[in-house]
Design an enzyme around this catalytic site. Structure first.
Site, mmCIF file in Angstrom:
data_model
loop_
_atom_site.group_PDB
_atom_site.id
_atom_site.type_symbol
_atom_site.label_atom_id
_atom_site.label_comp_id
_atom_site.label_asym_id
_atom_site.label_seq_id
_atom_site.Cartn_x
_atom_site.Cartn_y
_atom_site.Cartn_z
ATOM 1 N N TRP A 22 74.002 -27.426 1.855
ATOM 2 C CA TRP A 22 73.552 -27.040 0.705
ATOM 3 C C TRP A 22 74.197 -27.950 -0.353
ATOM 4 O O TRP A 22 75.238 -28.306 -0.968
ATOM 5 C CB TRP A 22 74.131 -25.562 0.609
ATOM 6 C CG TRP A 22 73.482 -24.722 1.387
ATOM 7 C CD1 TRP A 22 72.555 -24.602 2.257
ATOM 8 C CD2 TRP A 22 73.782 -22.934 1.243
ATOM 9 N NE1 TRP A 22 71.721 -23.711 2.833
ATOM 10 C CE2 TRP A 22 72.716 -22.646 2.247
ATOM 11 C CE3 TRP A 22 74.230 -22.337 0.683
ATOM 12 C CZ2 TRP A 22 72.582 -21.258 2.441
ATOM 13 C CZ3 TRP A 22 74.349 -20.720 0.663
ATOM 14 C CH2 TRP A 22 73.320 -20.417 1.638
ATOM 15 N N THR A 32 61.542 -6.176 -13.609
ATOM 16 C CA THR A 32 62.155 -7.477 -13.510
ATOM 17 C C THR A 32 60.911 -8.457 -13.703
ATOM 18 O O THR A 32 60.008 -8.344 -13.221
ATOM 19 C CB THR A 32 62.594 -7.676 -12.041
ATOM 20 O OG1 THR A 32 61.870 -7.729 -11.057
ATOM 21 C CG2 THR A 32 63.971 -6.815 -11.884
ATOM 22 N N GLU A 66 68.487 -5.273 -11.934
ATOM 23 C CA GLU A 66 68.680 -4.331 -10.990
ATOM 24 C C GLU A 66 70.166 -3.835 -10.992
ATOM 25 O O GLU A 66 70.552 -2.905 -10.323
ATOM 26 C CB GLU A 66 68.563 -5.298 -9.561
ATOM 27 C CG GLU A 66 67.220 -5.493 -9.178
ATOM 28 C CD GLU A 66 66.743 -6.754 -9.763
ATOM 29 O OE1 GLU A 66 67.067 -7.204 -10.773
ATOM 30 O OE2 GLU A 66 65.769 -7.499 -9.176
ATOM 31 N N LYS A 107 68.448 -27.865 0.595
ATOM 32 C CA LYS A 107 69.103 -27.791 1.965
ATOM 33 C C LYS A 107 69.081 -29.022 2.354
ATOM 34 O O LYS A 107 67.839 -29.523 2.862
ATOM 35 C CB LYS A 107 68.543 -26.942 2.583
ATOM 36 C CG LYS A 107 68.583 -25.380 2.252
ATOM 37 C CD LYS A 107 67.386 -24.177 2.968
ATOM 38 C CE LYS A 107 67.758 -23.140 2.043
ATOM 39 N NZ LYS A 107 66.666 -22.881 1.120
HETATM 40 P P1 AMP Z 1 67.214 -10.610 -14.967
HETATM 41 O O1 AMP Z 1 67.368 -9.776 -13.854
HETATM 42 O O2 AMP Z 1 65.996 -11.361 -15.677
HETATM 43 O O3 AMP Z 1 68.385 -10.637 -15.949
HETATM 44 O O4 AMP Z 1 67.879 -11.928 -14.088
HETATM 45 C C1 AMP Z 1 69.019 -11.978 -13.412
HETATM 46 C C2 AMP Z 1 69.163 -13.339 -12.763
HETATM 47 O O5 AMP Z 1 69.800 -14.209 -13.879
HETATM 48 C C3 AMP Z 1 70.593 -13.211 -11.958
HETATM 49 O O6 AMP Z 1 70.221 -12.841 -10.713
HETATM 50 C C4 AMP Z 1 70.985 -14.724 -11.792
HETATM 51 O O7 AMP Z 1 70.127 -15.655 -11.096
HETATM 52 C C5 AMP Z 1 70.684 -15.027 -13.421
HETATM 53 N N1 AMP Z 1 71.922 -15.017 -14.210
HETATM 54 C C6 AMP Z 1 72.221 -14.042 -14.894
HETATM 55 N N2 AMP Z 1 73.479 -14.204 -15.450
HETATM 56 C C7 AMP Z 1 73.814 -15.560 -15.229
HETATM 57 C C8 AMP Z 1 75.006 -16.164 -15.256
HETATM 58 N N3 AMP Z 1 76.087 -16.090 -16.033
HETATM 59 N N4 AMP Z 1 74.958 -17.384 -14.948
HETATM 60 C C9 AMP Z 1 74.090 -17.877 -13.991
HETATM 61 N N5 AMP Z 1 72.986 -17.116 -13.670
HETATM 62 C C10 AMP Z 1 72.838 -15.968 -14.300
#
Ligand code: AMP
Length: 545
Positions: free
Chosen positions: A444, A189, A334, A439
C-alpha cells in the site's frame, strides 16, 4: 443486582434548561454586515421556548416530525438546535452545499415538514422548494425581497416570518420527558458515491458526545471560552460545539455567511475568541491573512482542525508565527462526529509532542477502535501495522436511516473507510481512505502521505495523488500539483523533493500540473473526478523515469 441510581434520561432539553439558566449570561454573537449581533443564553432559552410553542400550536408539530433548517451558523439556528429536539421533534439541518438533486433527495427522504430558512439563502431555496414533496411550512429568518417571497409563495407552501411567528408565543415550555434513545437530529453524509445516507442521533448520544467535548483530554470546552464556530451547523452538527458550549457556559461566535479570512480575523480580534473549529482550507486562508496583516490573536488558546488532514506545515506555522496551538481532530458524520483529538501525552519535549499533534489523535474514552488489515485479520496497535479502522461506541451509528448498507458495518462495528495505524497509547494516524489507498505490487502507498510532503514545498498550493492503473504494478501513483501564484517549480524538482522523504518505490513516475484540485460539495478533494479525468485523457501527464 440493579443499581440504585435514578433512571433520569439524558435529554437535549436538559442542556437547554441548564445552559440557558445557570449560564444565562453567556452569549451567542452572530456576525452581520454591520458587525456583531448579541443575545444572551437567557434570551436564547426564551426564544427556544417560543419557537417550540409556535411549532406545536401554529405549524402542527406534535411528535417526531422532521423540522429542517437551511441556515448559516447564527443565533436563530442555535435556537432551532435547542427547541426542535427538546420538544420531541427531529432536527434535520440541510447541508446547503449539497448539489440541488442531493438536497431534494435528502429532504424528501427525511420527510421534512417544516423548513426554517435564512433570508440570505431564501433565493436558492425557492428553486428547490417546488420539489420538496413533504414540506408544508417555510419559516424565513429575516426580511426578504418581494420577488423571493412571491417565488416561495407560488409553490403553495405556507410562508412565515421567524420573528412574527414567535412574537405572541409564551417564553416558557414544559419540555417533555422523552425516551433518551429517541431521535433528536439527523444528518446526511455527503458521500461521493450513491445517494447521501441518513444518520439519526439520539438524545443520549448527543448528550454524551457533548460531555466528551468538555473533557480536558479532548477539546476541553470550558466556561469563559468564546468559540468561533466556523464548522457549519449543517455539516456533522458543527462538531457538537453548540451543545457543548451550552453545557460548559462557553459563548459562541457565529460567522453566519462571513467565512472569508478578513471577517474571521476581525471576529477573533474584536470578540476575543479563545478557540474555534474549521476545516483546514479555512485555517489555511486565515494563516495567509495573518501573515500579511496586523491582527491581535493573543486571546486564542487553540483552534480545532478536522474534516480532512491538517498539513503539518500549517500546524507549525500557526504555532511558530502566531502562538496558536492547533488541535487536530478526527471524526465523521456517523460518529456525531468526534472520534479523536491529538493532545499529546504529558511530559514530552516540544518536538516529541509535535509528532503526536500531527496524528489524527487519541481515541476518546467511549470510542473503541480496531484495525482490520488487507487480509481481514485484526492488526496490532504497534504504530506500524496498517488496517481499516472500525469503531464502536455510544455516539457511533449502527445503521443508516431506512437504508441497508451492509458494506459499512461489520459484526456491530462501523467500518470507517479510513486506513491507518494505532499506537499502543491509542493515537490514530490515517494514511488514506480505503478507496484511495494505492495498491502497488501488493504493497500500500499512502496518497495522503505523498500529498502532505508535496504540500510542504513552498511553491505548491495544493497537491492530490491518486492511484492509476499500471501494467506492471497493478496501480501506481499519479501526482497532480497546483502551483502557488507567482511561484515556479518543475516536476523534476518536485520529484527530487519527494525522493528523500518517502521510500524510493513510492515516488510517483506520473506527474501533472493542474489549475485546481476538483472538490466535493463539502470541499474535500474529489479523487473520483481526478481518476475519471485521467482515464479520459483530460490530464496532461508527464512521465519521469
Ligand atoms: P464527514 O462525515 O463528511 O465529516 O467525513 C468524514 C471523513 O472525513 C472521515 O472518515 C475521514 O476520511 C475524513 N476526516 C475527518 N477528519 C479527518 C482528519 N483529521 N484527518 C484526515 N481525514 C479526516
Amino acid at each position: 443486582m440493579r443499581s440504585t441510581m435514578q433512571p433520569v434520561p439524558l435529554l437535549i432539553s436538559r442542556i437547554l434548561t441548564y445552559g440557558t439558566t445557570v449560564h444565562g449570561a453567556s452569549e451567542v454573537v452572530t456576525w452581520t454586515a454591520d458587525g456583531p449581533r448579541r443575545a444572551s443564553y437567557d434570551q436564547v432559552g426564551r426564544h427556544s421556548a417560543q419557537l417550540a410553542n409556535a411549532l406545536r400550536d401554529k405549524l402542527g408539530i406534535t411528535g417526531d416530525q422532521r423540522v429542517a433548517t437551511f441556515m448559516w451558523n447564527n443565533q436563530e439556528h442555535l435556537e432551532a438546535y435547542l427547541a426542535i429536539p427538546s420538544s420531541g421533534a427531529v432536527l434535520h439541518a440541510l447541508n446547503i452545499r449539497l448539489f440541488p438533486e442531493q438536497m431534494v433527495y435528502v429532504a424528501n427522504h427525511a420527510e421534512d415538514r417544516v423548513v426554517i430558512v435564512d433570508n440570505s439563502l431564501a433565493a436558492p431555496f425557492a428553486k428547490l422548494l417546488p420539489h420538496l414533496k413533504t414540506v408544508e411550512h417555510v419559516v424565513v429568518n429575516g426580511p426578504i425581497p418581494a420577488e423571493v417571497s412571491d417565488a416561495l409563495a407560488a409553490t403553495g407552501k405556507t410562508l412565515h416570518d421567524y420573528t412574527q411567528l414567535l412574537a405572541d408565543e409564551s417564553d416558557s415550555y414544559d419540555w417533555p420527558e422523552l425516551d433518551e434513545d429517541s431521535a433528536a437530529a439527523m444528518c446526511y453524509t455527503s458521500g461521493t458515491t450513491g445517494n447521501p445516507k441518513g444518520v439519526v442521533y439520539s438524545h443520549r448520544s448527543s448528550y454524551l458526545h457533548s460531555m466528551q467535548l468538555c473533557m480536558s483530554s479532548t477539546l476541553g470546552i470550558m466556561n469563559g471560552d468564546r468559540i468561533l464556530t466556523v464548522v457549519p451547523m449543517f455539516h456533522a452538527n458543527a462538531w457538537g460545539l453548540p451543545y457543548a458550549s451550552l453545557m460548559a457556559g462557553a459563548s459562541l461566535v457565529m460567522p453566519d455567511r462571513f467565512l472569508q479570512a478578513e471577517p474571521l480575523a476581525r471576529m477573533i480580534e474584536t470578540e476575543r475568541v479563545t478557540s474555534g473549529g474549521a476545516v483546514p482550507t479555512i485555517w489555511a486562508d486565515l494563516l495567509n491573512y495573518l501573515d500579511t496583516h496586523e491582527v491581535d490573536v493573543s486571546s486564542v488558546r487553540d483552534v480545532i482542525v478536522g474534516g480532512s488532514a491538517c498539513p503539518p506545515a500549517m500546524m507549525r506555522a500557526y504555532q511558530e508565527r502566531h502562538g496558536i496551538q492547533i488541535l487536530h481532530a478526527w471524526g465523521m458524520t456517523e460518529m456525531s462526529p468526534l472520534g479523536s483529538v491529538a493532545k499529546p501525552p504529558a511530559g514530552l519535549d516540544p518536538e516529541e509532542a509535535f509528532r503526536y499533534r500531527v496524528t489524527q489523535g487519541r481515541l476518546a474514552v467511549a470510542v473503541q477502535g480496531r484495525l482490520v488489515g488487507p487480509d481481514g485479520t485484526e492488526q496490532p496497535w504497534d504504530a506500524t501495522s496498517v488496517g481499516e479502522l472500525e469503531v464502536r461506541g455510544p455516539w457511533v451509528t449502527g445503521s443508516y436511516y431506512l437504508e441497508e448498507d451492509p458494506s459499512k458495518f461489520h459484526d456491530g462495528w462501523l467500518r470507517t473507510g479510513d486506513v491507518g495505524t494505532l499506537t499502543p497509547d491509542g493515537f490514530l494516524t490515517l494514511t488514506d481512505r480505503a478507496k484511495d489507498v494505492i495498491k502497488s505490487g501488493g504493497e500500500w502507498i499512502s496518497s495522503v502521505d505523498l500529498e502532505n510532503h508535496l504540500m510542504a514545498h513552498p511553491a505548491v498550493l495544493e497537491a492530490s495523488v491518486v492511484g492509476v492503473p499500471d501494467e506492471k504494478w497493478g496501480e501506481r501513483p499519479l501526482a497532480t500539483v497546483v502551483v502557488r501564484e507567482g511561484q515556479q517549480v518543475t516536476l523534476e524538482e518536485l520529484r527530487d523533493f519527494l525522493a528523500d522523504k518517502v521510500a524510493r518505490w513510492q515516488v510517483p513516475e506520473r506527474w501533472a500540473f493542474i489549475d485546481a484540485v476538483p472538490k466535493t460539495s463539502v470541499g474535500k478533494f474529489d479523487k473520483k473526478v481526478l481518476r475519471k479525468q485521467y482515464a479520459e485523457g483530460a490530464i496532461g501527464v508527464t512521465t519521469l523515469g
